[in-house]
Scaffold this motif. Structure first.
Motif, mmCIF file in Angstrom:
data_model
loop_
_atom_site.group_PDB
_atom_site.id
_atom_site.type_symbol
_atom_site.label_atom_id
_atom_site.label_comp_id
_atom_site.label_asym_id
_atom_site.label_seq_id
_atom_site.Cartn_x
_atom_site.Cartn_y
_atom_site.Cartn_z
ATOM 1 N N LEU A 99 0.834 -1.201 0.000
ATOM 2 C CA LEU A 99 0.000 0.000 0.000
ATOM 3 C C LEU A 99 0.873 1.257 0.000
ATOM 4 O O LEU A 99 1.948 1.286 0.591
ATOM 5 C CB LEU A 99 -0.915 0.000 1.225
ATOM 6 N N LYS A 100 0.393 2.302 -0.652
ATOM 7 C CA LYS A 100 1.140 3.549 -0.766
ATOM 8 C C LYS A 100 0.996 4.387 0.507
ATOM 9 O O LYS A 100 -0.099 4.529 1.046
ATOM 10 C CB LYS A 100 0.638 4.379 -1.952
ATOM 11 N N VAL A 101 2.114 4.946 0.957
ATOM 12 C CA VAL A 101 2.090 5.891 2.071
ATOM 13 C C VAL A 101 2.471 7.296 1.597
ATOM 14 O O VAL A 101 2.346 8.266 2.339
ATOM 15 C CB VAL A 101 3.024 5.439 3.208
ATOM 16 N N ASP A 109 8.657 -0.258 1.783
ATOM 17 C CA ASP A 109 9.913 0.393 1.420
ATOM 18 C C ASP A 109 10.282 1.557 2.338
ATOM 19 O O ASP A 109 11.296 2.220 2.112
ATOM 20 C CB ASP A 109 9.842 0.883 -0.029
ATOM 21 N N THR A 110 9.479 1.799 3.361
ATOM 22 C CA THR A 110 9.791 2.879 4.292
ATOM 23 C C THR A 110 10.863 2.428 5.286
ATOM 24 O O THR A 110 10.967 1.246 5.603
ATOM 25 C CB THR A 110 8.531 3.323 5.061
ATOM 26 N N PRO A 111 11.673 3.354 5.791
ATOM 27 C CA PRO A 111 12.779 2.983 6.688
ATOM 28 C C PRO A 111 12.335 2.296 7.982
ATOM 29 O O PRO A 111 13.084 1.492 8.541
ATOM 30 C CB PRO A 111 13.444 4.335 6.998
ATOM 31 N N ASP A 112 11.142 2.623 8.458
ATOM 32 C CA ASP A 112 10.696 2.092 9.742
ATOM 33 C C ASP A 112 9.924 0.781 9.624
ATOM 34 O O ASP A 112 9.442 0.262 10.630
ATOM 35 C CB ASP A 112 9.817 3.122 10.465
ATOM 36 N N ALA A 145 -5.320 -3.558 6.952
ATOM 37 C CA ALA A 145 -4.615 -2.392 7.475
ATOM 38 C C ALA A 145 -3.199 -2.807 7.861
ATOM 39 O O ALA A 145 -2.849 -3.996 7.806
ATOM 40 C CB ALA A 145 -5.368 -1.848 8.686
ATOM 41 N N ALA A 146 -2.389 -1.852 8.271
ATOM 42 C CA ALA A 146 -1.017 -2.175 8.677
ATOM 43 C C ALA A 146 -1.007 -3.150 9.849
ATOM 44 O O ALA A 146 -0.110 -3.984 9.969
ATOM 45 C CB ALA A 146 -0.269 -0.894 9.039
ATOM 46 N N GLU A 147 -2.015 -3.059 10.721
ATOM 47 C CA GLU A 147 -2.148 -3.984 11.842
ATOM 48 C C GLU A 147 -3.455 -4.755 11.698
ATOM 49 O O GLU A 147 -4.506 -4.163 11.445
ATOM 50 C CB GLU A 147 -2.183 -3.235 13.180
ATOM 51 N N ASP A 163 -3.918 3.232 -1.360
ATOM 52 C CA ASP A 163 -3.285 3.963 -0.263
ATOM 53 C C ASP A 163 -3.610 3.338 1.083
ATOM 54 O O ASP A 163 -4.727 2.868 1.321
ATOM 55 C CB ASP A 163 -3.747 5.430 -0.255
ATOM 56 N N LEU A 164 -2.628 3.352 1.978
ATOM 57 C CA LEU A 164 -2.825 2.869 3.341
ATOM 58 C C LEU A 164 -3.871 3.726 4.042
ATOM 59 O O LEU A 164 -3.796 4.950 4.011
ATOM 60 C CB LEU A 164 -1.505 2.926 4.106
ATOM 61 N N LEU A 165 -4.845 3.083 4.680
ATOM 62 C CA LEU A 165 -5.884 3.788 5.425
ATOM 63 C C LEU A 165 -5.500 3.881 6.898
ATOM 64 O O LEU A 165 -5.079 2.884 7.500
ATOM 65 C CB LEU A 165 -7.225 3.065 5.299
#
Length: 201
Positions: A99-101, A109-112, A145-147, A163-165
């Motif tokens: 999902l796009k952030v 692909d984000t550092p965290d 979702a992410a969680e 996109d991430l909700l």
């Protein structure tokens, strides 16, 4: 509907089976561990015959090996088996990592992004890319979702696409029960064929 569910004993899979059964569908649950029907996606061509839809809730290998190749191979077998069995409707339990952030930036692909989940998330992203080349099945890839974790079923959730909700506090979460409700809704309504959706609060 007669629905075949792979990964039926997993955290998400067992809730999908329960949700679809409660809705009155005829559900056949398949698991590599043997219950209720023993098998895996490589048996799709045989197991799926006579069904109206297939749900795949399988997860990438978690034995420390690189999951990408085996998971992609398993999903190719799923797609090929659905074709051979003549089942056009396919729901795939996806990952949130694709999902796009931000424009051009996936969550994975984000550092965290947690390193422990990264290879699994990359494998799931490859499956989405595979499905996007499939134009002869009515597939839907549903990213949580992410969680996602066991919780309550409210039947209330939001639907997104790429996109991430997140909620008003910045949390991206959905219970496994409401994720299963979203799978049931998509199966019954068929509003997002050949595409990816995401569900969250």
């Amino acid at each position: 509907m007669k629905i075949l569910v792979f990964g039926a004993t997993g955290m998400i899979g067992q809730r999908i089976v329960a949700e679809l059964t409660d809705r009155g569908h005829e559900v056949t649950g398949v698991s590599r561990t043997g219950g209720p029907v023993k098998g895996d996606v490589r048996d799709t061509a045989t197991l799926a015959k006579g069904h109206d839809a297939i749900v795949s809730a399988i997860a990438p290998p978690r034995d420390g090996t690189d999951p990408e190749g085996p998971f992609l191979e398993a999903n190719r077998a799923l797609v090929d088996g659905a074709r051979e069995a003549g089942v056009r409707r396919l729901i795939v339990v996806g990952g949130a990592g694709s999902l796009k952030v931000a424009p051009g930036l996936d969550l994975v692909d984000t550092p965290d992004f947690p390193e422990i989940y990264k290879r699994e998330a990359l494998a799931a992203r490859e499956v989405l890319r595979l499905l996007r080349q499939v134009d002869d099945l009515d597939w839907t890839y549903i990213s949580p979702a992410a969680e996602i974790a066991p919780g309550s079923r409210t039947g209330i959730y939001r639907i997104g696409h790429e996109d991430l909700l997140s909620d008003s506090e910045g949390r991206s979460f959905i219970s496994a029960e409401d994720y299963a409700a979203a799978v049931g809704d998509e199966l019954e309504r068929g509003t997002h064929p050949r595409g990816r959706i995401t569900v969250a609060y």
